[in-house]
Design a protein around this motif. Structure first.
Motif, PDB file in Angstrom:
ATOM      1  N   ARG A  84       0.831  -1.211   0.000  1.00 10.99           N
ATOM      2  CA  ARG A  84       0.000   0.000   0.000  1.00 10.99           C
ATOM      3  C   ARG A  84       0.862   1.256   0.000  1.00 10.99           C
ATOM      4  O   ARG A  84       0.544   2.227  -0.685  1.00 10.99           O
ATOM      5  CB  ARG A  84      -0.941   0.007   1.212  1.00 10.99           C
ATOM      6  CG  ARG A  84      -2.094  -0.949   1.129  1.00 10.99           C
ATOM      7  CD  ARG A  84      -2.985  -0.810  -0.109  1.00 10.99           C
ATOM      8  NE  ARG A  84      -3.229   0.538  -0.547  1.00 10.99           N
ATOM      9  CZ  ARG A  84      -3.406   0.890  -1.837  1.00 10.99           C
ATOM     10  NH1 ARG A  84      -3.385  -0.003  -2.799  1.00 10.99           N
ATOM     11  NH2 ARG A  84      -3.645   2.131  -2.167  1.00 10.99           N
ATOM     12  N   TYR A  87       2.060   1.546  -3.563  1.00 11.66           N
ATOM     13  CA  TYR A  87       0.953   1.887  -4.463  1.00 11.66           C
ATOM     14  C   TYR A  87       0.511   3.328  -4.282  1.00 11.66           C
ATOM     15  O   TYR A  87       0.236   4.032  -5.262  1.00 11.66           O
ATOM     16  CB  TYR A  87      -0.259   0.994  -4.204  1.00 11.66           C
ATOM     17  CG  TYR A  87      -0.169  -0.414  -4.692  1.00 11.66           C
ATOM     18  CD1 TYR A  87       0.726  -0.811  -5.668  1.00 11.66           C
ATOM     19  CD2 TYR A  87      -1.011  -1.395  -4.172  1.00 11.66           C
ATOM     20  CE1 TYR A  87       0.791  -2.114  -6.102  1.00 11.66           C
ATOM     21  CE2 TYR A  87      -0.964  -2.705  -4.598  1.00 11.66           C
ATOM     22  CZ  TYR A  87      -0.067  -3.055  -5.560  1.00 11.66           C
ATOM     23  OH  TYR A  87      -0.011  -4.349  -5.991  1.00 11.66           O
ATOM     24  N   ASN A  88       0.407   3.776  -3.025  1.00 14.15           N
ATOM     25  CA  ASN A  88      -0.013   5.148  -2.788  1.00 14.15           C
ATOM     26  C   ASN A  88       0.952   6.137  -3.420  1.00 14.15           C
ATOM     27  O   ASN A  88       0.533   7.171  -3.952  1.00 14.15           O
ATOM     28  CB  ASN A  88      -0.143   5.422  -1.296  1.00 14.15           C
ATOM     29  CG  ASN A  88      -1.284   4.674  -0.624  1.00 14.15           C
ATOM     30  OD1 ASN A  88      -1.246   4.433   0.572  1.00 14.15           O
ATOM     31  ND2 ASN A  88      -2.293   4.274  -1.365  1.00 14.15           N
ATOM     32  N   GLU A  91       0.421   5.940  -7.279  1.00 14.09           N
ATOM     33  CA  GLU A  91      -0.856   6.557  -7.655  1.00 14.09           C
ATOM     34  C   GLU A  91      -0.773   8.078  -7.720  1.00 14.09           C
ATOM     35  O   GLU A  91      -1.478   8.709  -8.500  1.00 14.09           O
ATOM     36  CB  GLU A  91      -1.943   6.159  -6.649  1.00 14.09           C
ATOM     37  CG  GLU A  91      -2.321   4.701  -6.717  1.00 14.09           C
ATOM     38  CD  GLU A  91      -3.064   4.205  -5.478  1.00 14.09           C
ATOM     39  OE1 GLU A  91      -3.227   4.993  -4.505  1.00 14.09           O
ATOM     40  OE2 GLU A  91      -3.460   3.040  -5.474  1.00 14.09           O
ATOM     41  N   SER A  92       0.077   8.664  -6.900  1.00  7.47           N
ATOM     42  CA  SER A  92       0.117  10.124  -6.841  1.00  7.47           C
ATOM     43  C   SER A  92       1.320  10.752  -7.532  1.00  7.47           C
ATOM     44  O   SER A  92       1.339  11.966  -7.738  1.00  7.47           O
ATOM     45  CB  SER A  92       0.091  10.574  -5.373  1.00  7.47           C
ATOM     46  OG  SER A  92       1.237  10.125  -4.692  1.00  7.47           O
ATOM     47  N   ARG A 122       6.665  11.247   1.636  1.00  3.95           N
ATOM     48  CA  ARG A 122       6.373   9.874   1.197  1.00  3.95           C
ATOM     49  C   ARG A 122       7.327   8.873   1.851  1.00  3.95           C
ATOM     50  O   ARG A 122       6.940   7.734   2.127  1.00  3.95           O
ATOM     51  CB  ARG A 122       6.469   9.756  -0.328  1.00  3.95           C
ATOM     52  CG  ARG A 122       5.428  10.527  -1.112  1.00  3.95           C
ATOM     53  CD  ARG A 122       4.061  10.553  -0.511  1.00  3.95           C
ATOM     54  NE  ARG A 122       3.367   9.283  -0.601  1.00  3.95           N
ATOM     55  CZ  ARG A 122       2.080   9.095  -0.290  1.00  3.95           C
ATOM     56  NH1 ARG A 122       1.342  10.106   0.113  1.00  3.95           N
ATOM     57  NH2 ARG A 122       1.538   7.916  -0.381  1.00  3.95           N
ATOM     58  N   TYR A 125       6.009   8.505   5.269  1.00  5.92           N
ATOM     59  CA  TYR A 125       4.774   7.734   5.112  1.00  5.92           C
ATOM     60  C   TYR A 125       5.080   6.244   4.966  1.00  5.92           C
ATOM     61  O   TYR A 125       4.510   5.411   5.674  1.00  5.92           O
ATOM     62  CB  TYR A 125       4.053   8.260   3.864  1.00  5.92           C
ATOM     63  CG  TYR A 125       2.746   7.611   3.508  1.00  5.92           C
ATOM     64  CD1 TYR A 125       1.555   8.195   3.890  1.00  5.92           C
ATOM     65  CD2 TYR A 125       2.686   6.451   2.736  1.00  5.92           C
ATOM     66  CE1 TYR A 125       0.337   7.639   3.531  1.00  5.92           C
ATOM     67  CE2 TYR A 125       1.489   5.884   2.381  1.00  5.92           C
ATOM     68  CZ  TYR A 125       0.306   6.488   2.777  1.00  5.92           C
ATOM     69  OH  TYR A 125      -0.897   5.934   2.424  1.00  5.92           O
ATOM     70  N   ALA A 142       1.762  11.360   5.633  1.00  8.51           N
ATOM     71  CA  ALA A 142       0.595  11.743   4.816  1.00  8.51           C
ATOM     72  C   ALA A 142       0.358  13.241   4.920  1.00  8.51           C
ATOM     73  O   ALA A 142       0.069  13.905   3.911  1.00  8.51           O
ATOM     74  CB  ALA A 142      -0.636  10.965   5.267  1.00  8.51           C
TER      75      ALA A 142
END
Length: 169
Positions: A84, A87-88, A91-92, A122, A125, A142
């Motif tokens: 995750r 992926y996060n 995705e951004s 990040r 994160y 985040a």
């Protein structure tokens, strides 16, 4: 500076991908996984069907497939948390890179600083998400990356309007 910030975003994505690979190795190469009768049966079926051994890193499973279902709960959570976090980032990343470049046309130092702040956020994160705190550990990172993102989006919108509308804006 703008291009260096964009590069840092790419390196950050690679770093977070390495967290996933580390978890893949720990989970799918562990004796607790490979010695399970169900996993050995899947390995035999794979070899029969494809003529090659099953991938030792758990591919093509992305965390919710047949291989991951055979992981113990703690390994499954650690692997999926790493997935995750990566992926996060993926995705951004594209919109952020675009905004760093667009914002950098008028405000290169600000855009670069925000791009570096996003990368730093990040990393915080991803490290938080893969810590023992799990999903709750990602909040500081985040907040950092979201703040940098929102400012970049705002600067990019204003730049787009200035370029598109010219003297009207």
């Amino acid at each position: 500076l703008v291009l260096a910030a964009v590069g840092s975003i790419g390196i950050t994505s690679q770093y977070l991908g390495s967290l996933v690979m580390s978890q893949r190795g720990k989970c799918f190469k562990a004796d607790a996984f490979t010695k399970k009768a169900t996993v050995q049966a899947m390995a035999e079926a794979h070899k029969k069907e494809f003529g090659a051994p099953m991938n030792s890193m758990g591919y093509p499973d992305m965390g919710n497939g047949r291989y991951a279902a055979e992981l113990d709960y703690a390994s499954w959570v650690r692997f999926n948390n790493a997935q995750r976090a990566h992926y996060n980032m993926v995705e951004s990343a594209a919109p952020i890179v675009g905004c760093v470049i667009v914002a950098g046309l008028a405000h290169p130092r600000t855009a670069a600083a925000l791009g570096f702040a996003y990368s730093f956020g990040r990393i915080v994160y991803g490290n938080g998400y893969t810590s023992t705190a799990g999903a709750d550990g990602r909040m500081a990172g985040a907040a950092i990356s979201a703040l940098a993102s929102l400012v970049l989006f705002g600067i990019s919108i204003v730049q787009g309007l200035r370029i598109g509308l010219g003297s009207m804006f």
